[in-house]
Design a protein around this motif. Structure first.
Motif, PDB file in Angstrom:
ATOM      1  N   THR A  46      10.744  56.345 -44.214  1.00  0.00           N
ATOM      2  CA  THR A  46      10.931  56.266 -42.762  1.00  0.00           C
ATOM      3  C   THR A  46      11.375  57.609 -42.201  1.00  0.00           C
ATOM      4  OG1 THR A  46      13.168  55.365 -43.057  1.00  0.00           O
ATOM      5  CG2 THR A  46      11.365  53.790 -42.719  1.00  0.00           C
ATOM      6  N   PHE A  47      12.178  58.349 -42.957  1.00  0.00           N
ATOM      7  CA  PHE A  47      12.566  59.687 -42.522  1.00  0.00           C
ATOM      8  C   PHE A  47      11.343  60.585 -42.389  1.00  0.00           C
ATOM      9  CE2 PHE A  47      13.432  64.077 -43.733  1.00  0.00           C
ATOM     10  CZ  PHE A  47      14.289  64.456 -42.707  1.00  0.00           C
ATOM     11  N   LEU A  48      10.476  60.568 -43.404  1.00  0.00           N
ATOM     12  CA  LEU A  48       9.291  61.431 -43.375  1.00  0.00           C
ATOM     13  C   LEU A  48       8.325  61.050 -42.261  1.00  0.00           C
ATOM     14  CD1 LEU A  48       8.703  61.893 -47.195  1.00  0.00           C
ATOM     15  CD2 LEU A  48       9.580  63.585 -45.572  1.00  0.00           C
ATOM     16  N   VAL A  49       8.162  59.758 -42.020  1.00  0.00           N
ATOM     17  CA  VAL A  49       7.322  59.334 -40.890  1.00  0.00           C
ATOM     18  C   VAL A  49       7.939  59.831 -39.590  1.00  0.00           C
ATOM     19  CG1 VAL A  49       6.485  57.356 -39.558  1.00  0.00           C
ATOM     20  CG2 VAL A  49       6.290  57.346 -42.051  1.00  0.00           C
ATOM     21  N   GLY A  50       9.243  59.668 -39.444  1.00  0.00           N
ATOM     22  CA  GLY A  50       9.929  60.149 -38.244  1.00  0.00           C
ATOM     23  C   GLY A  50       9.788  61.653 -38.073  1.00  0.00           C
ATOM     24  N   TRP A  51       9.905  62.367 -39.160  1.00  0.00           N
ATOM     25  CA  TRP A  51       9.766  63.829 -39.110  1.00  0.00           C
ATOM     26  C   TRP A  51       8.353  64.205 -38.655  1.00  0.00           C
ATOM     27  CZ3 TRP A  51      13.503  67.493 -40.595  1.00  0.00           C
ATOM     28  CH2 TRP A  51      13.075  68.810 -40.572  1.00  0.00           C
ATOM     29  N   ALA A  52       7.355  63.555 -39.251  1.00  0.00           N
ATOM     30  CA  ALA A  52       5.971  63.852 -38.882  1.00  0.00           C
ATOM     31  C   ALA A  52       5.702  63.529 -37.419  1.00  0.00           C
ATOM     32  CB  ALA A  52       5.010  63.082 -39.792  1.00  0.00           C
ATOM     33  N   VAL A  53       6.245  62.428 -36.940  1.00  0.00           N
ATOM     34  CA  VAL A  53       6.082  62.063 -35.533  1.00  0.00           C
ATOM     35  C   VAL A  53       6.813  63.068 -34.648  1.00  0.00           C
ATOM     36  CG1 VAL A  53       6.633  60.322 -33.776  1.00  0.00           C
ATOM     37  CG2 VAL A  53       5.700  59.611 -35.983  1.00  0.00           C
ATOM     38  N   GLY A  54       8.033  63.389 -35.022  1.00  0.00           N
ATOM     39  CA  GLY A  54       8.843  64.302 -34.217  1.00  0.00           C
ATOM     40  C   GLY A  54       8.262  65.697 -34.096  1.00  0.00           C
ATOM     41  N   THR A  55       7.542  66.118 -35.121  1.00  0.00           N
ATOM     42  CA  THR A  55       6.939  67.450 -35.082  1.00  0.00           C
ATOM     43  C   THR A  55       5.525  67.429 -34.515  1.00  0.00           C
ATOM     44  OG1 THR A  55       6.202  67.245 -37.376  1.00  0.00           O
ATOM     45  CG2 THR A  55       8.331  68.321 -36.999  1.00  0.00           C
ATOM     46  N   GLY A  56       5.072  66.236 -34.111  1.00  0.00           N
ATOM     47  CA  GLY A  56       3.768  66.131 -33.466  1.00  0.00           C
ATOM     48  C   GLY A  56       2.586  66.092 -34.416  1.00  0.00           C
ATOM     49  N   ARG A  57       2.833  65.924 -35.696  1.00  0.00           N
ATOM     50  CA  ARG A  57       1.732  65.896 -36.662  1.00  0.00           C
ATOM     51  C   ARG A  57       0.953  64.582 -36.609  1.00  0.00           C
ATOM     52  NH1 ARG A  57       5.334  69.463 -38.556  1.00  0.00           N
ATOM     53  NH2 ARG A  57       4.628  71.200 -39.833  1.00  0.00           N
ATOM     54  N   VAL A  58       1.651  63.488 -36.318  1.00  0.00           N
ATOM     55  CA  VAL A  58       1.014  62.171 -36.226  1.00  0.00           C
ATOM     56  C   VAL A  58       1.709  61.366 -35.133  1.00  0.00           C
ATOM     57  CG1 VAL A  58       0.370  62.061 -38.680  1.00  0.00           C
ATOM     58  CG2 VAL A  58       2.544  61.099 -37.933  1.00  0.00           C
ATOM     59  N   THR A  59       1.059  60.306 -34.703  1.00  0.00           N
ATOM     60  CA  THR A  59       1.715  59.321 -33.840  1.00  0.00           C
ATOM     61  C   THR A  59       2.417  58.318 -34.755  1.00  0.00           C
ATOM     62  OG1 THR A  59      -0.158  57.789 -33.824  1.00  0.00           O
ATOM     63  CG2 THR A  59      -0.135  59.521 -32.109  1.00  0.00           C
ATOM     64  N   VAL A  60       3.249  57.472 -34.180  1.00  0.00           N
ATOM     65  CA  VAL A  60       3.902  56.436 -34.989  1.00  0.00           C
ATOM     66  C   VAL A  60       2.842  55.564 -35.656  1.00  0.00           C
ATOM     67  CG1 VAL A  60       5.385  54.400 -34.947  1.00  0.00           C
ATOM     68  CG2 VAL A  60       6.017  56.421 -33.625  1.00  0.00           C
ATOM     69  N   ASP A  61       1.848  55.150 -34.898  1.00  0.00           N
ATOM     70  CA  ASP A  61       0.800  54.284 -35.453  1.00  0.00           C
ATOM     71  C   ASP A  61       0.062  54.972 -36.599  1.00  0.00           C
ATOM     72  OD1 ASP A  61       1.435  52.249 -33.689  1.00  0.00           O
ATOM     73  OD2 ASP A  61      -0.107  52.823 -32.238  1.00  0.00           O
ATOM     74  N   GLU A  62      -0.236  56.264 -36.447  1.00  0.00           N
ATOM     75  CA  GLU A  62      -0.909  57.006 -37.521  1.00  0.00           C
ATOM     76  C   GLU A  62      -0.017  57.133 -38.755  1.00  0.00           C
ATOM     77  OE1 GLU A  62      -3.671  59.925 -34.704  1.00  0.00           O
ATOM     78  OE2 GLU A  62      -1.657  60.583 -35.324  1.00  0.00           O
ATOM     79  N   GLY A  63       1.263  57.379 -38.546  1.00  0.00           N
ATOM     80  CA  GLY A  63       2.196  57.483 -39.663  1.00  0.00           C
ATOM     81  C   GLY A  63       2.328  56.167 -40.408  1.00  0.00           C
ATOM     82  N   VAL A  64       2.438  55.080 -39.661  1.00  0.00           N
ATOM     83  CA  VAL A  64       2.530  53.751 -40.268  1.00  0.00           C
ATOM     84  C   VAL A  64       1.261  53.458 -41.067  1.00  0.00           C
ATOM     85  CG1 VAL A  64       2.570  51.276 -39.738  1.00  0.00           C
ATOM     86  CG2 VAL A  64       4.187  52.839 -38.623  1.00  0.00           C
ATOM     87  N   ALA A  65       0.115  53.745 -40.494  1.00  0.00           N
ATOM     88  CA  ALA A  65      -1.156  53.492 -41.187  1.00  0.00           C
ATOM     89  C   ALA A  65      -1.260  54.332 -42.462  1.00  0.00           C
ATOM     90  CB  ALA A  65      -2.334  53.784 -40.256  1.00  0.00           C
ATOM     91  N   ALA A  66      -0.799  55.566 -42.417  1.00  0.00           N
ATOM     92  CA  ALA A  66      -0.837  56.428 -43.601  1.00  0.00           C
ATOM     93  C   ALA A  66       0.022  55.850 -44.718  1.00  0.00           C
ATOM     94  CB  ALA A  66      -0.379  57.845 -43.242  1.00  0.00           C
ATOM     95  N   VAL A  67       1.203  55.367 -44.375  1.00  0.00           N
ATOM     96  CA  VAL A  67       2.076  54.762 -45.384  1.00  0.00           C
ATOM     97  C   VAL A  67       1.433  53.502 -45.956  1.00  0.00           C
ATOM     98  CG1 VAL A  67       4.294  53.619 -45.791  1.00  0.00           C
ATOM     99  CG2 VAL A  67       4.198  55.723 -44.439  1.00  0.00           C
ATOM    100  N   GLU A  68       0.858  52.676 -45.099  1.00  0.00           N
ATOM    101  CA  GLU A  68       0.209  51.459 -45.574  1.00  0.00           C
ATOM    102  C   GLU A  68      -0.913  51.782 -46.549  1.00  0.00           C
ATOM    103  OE1 GLU A  68      -0.864  49.652 -41.858  1.00  0.00           O
ATOM    104  OE2 GLU A  68       1.073  48.646 -41.659  1.00  0.00           O
TER     105      GLU A  68
END
Length: 85
Positions: free
Chosen positions: A51-73
């Motif tokens: 969750t930290f890494l997804v948050g970091w990626a979202v916060g830095t603009g690399r992915v949206t929340v939905d994209e980060g969630v999908a990547a983890v899935e």
């Protein structure tokens, strides 16, 4: 109006403490699902790190929340199939 849950109250207080807009809390369910996927596919300690890494990626603009969630899935599904143990 019902009493907020402990998790809701904690999340709102933490968002305020960190200076995060409360609109970010709209993704709580998805992030809890991501944590569950990581904990089950990898190991329990993977949940907060994920969750930290997804948050970091979202916060830095690399992915949206939905994209980060999908990547983890996607990764968790592959991890379960491909990794031994």
């Amino acid at each position: 109006m019902s009493e907020p849950s402990q998790l809701d109250a904690w999340s709102a207080a933490l968002a305020q403490e960190l200076g995060i807009e409360e609109e970010a809390l709209g993704h709580t369910g998805a992030l809890l699902d991501v944590a569950r996927d990581a904990a089950h596919a990898v190991a329990r300690p993977a949940a907060p790190l994920t969750t930290f890494l997804v948050g970091w990626a979202v916060g830095t603009g690399r992915v949206t929340v939905d994209e980060g969630v999908a990547a983890v899935e996607r990764l968790a599904a592959r991890w379960t199939e491909e990794m031994p143990g």
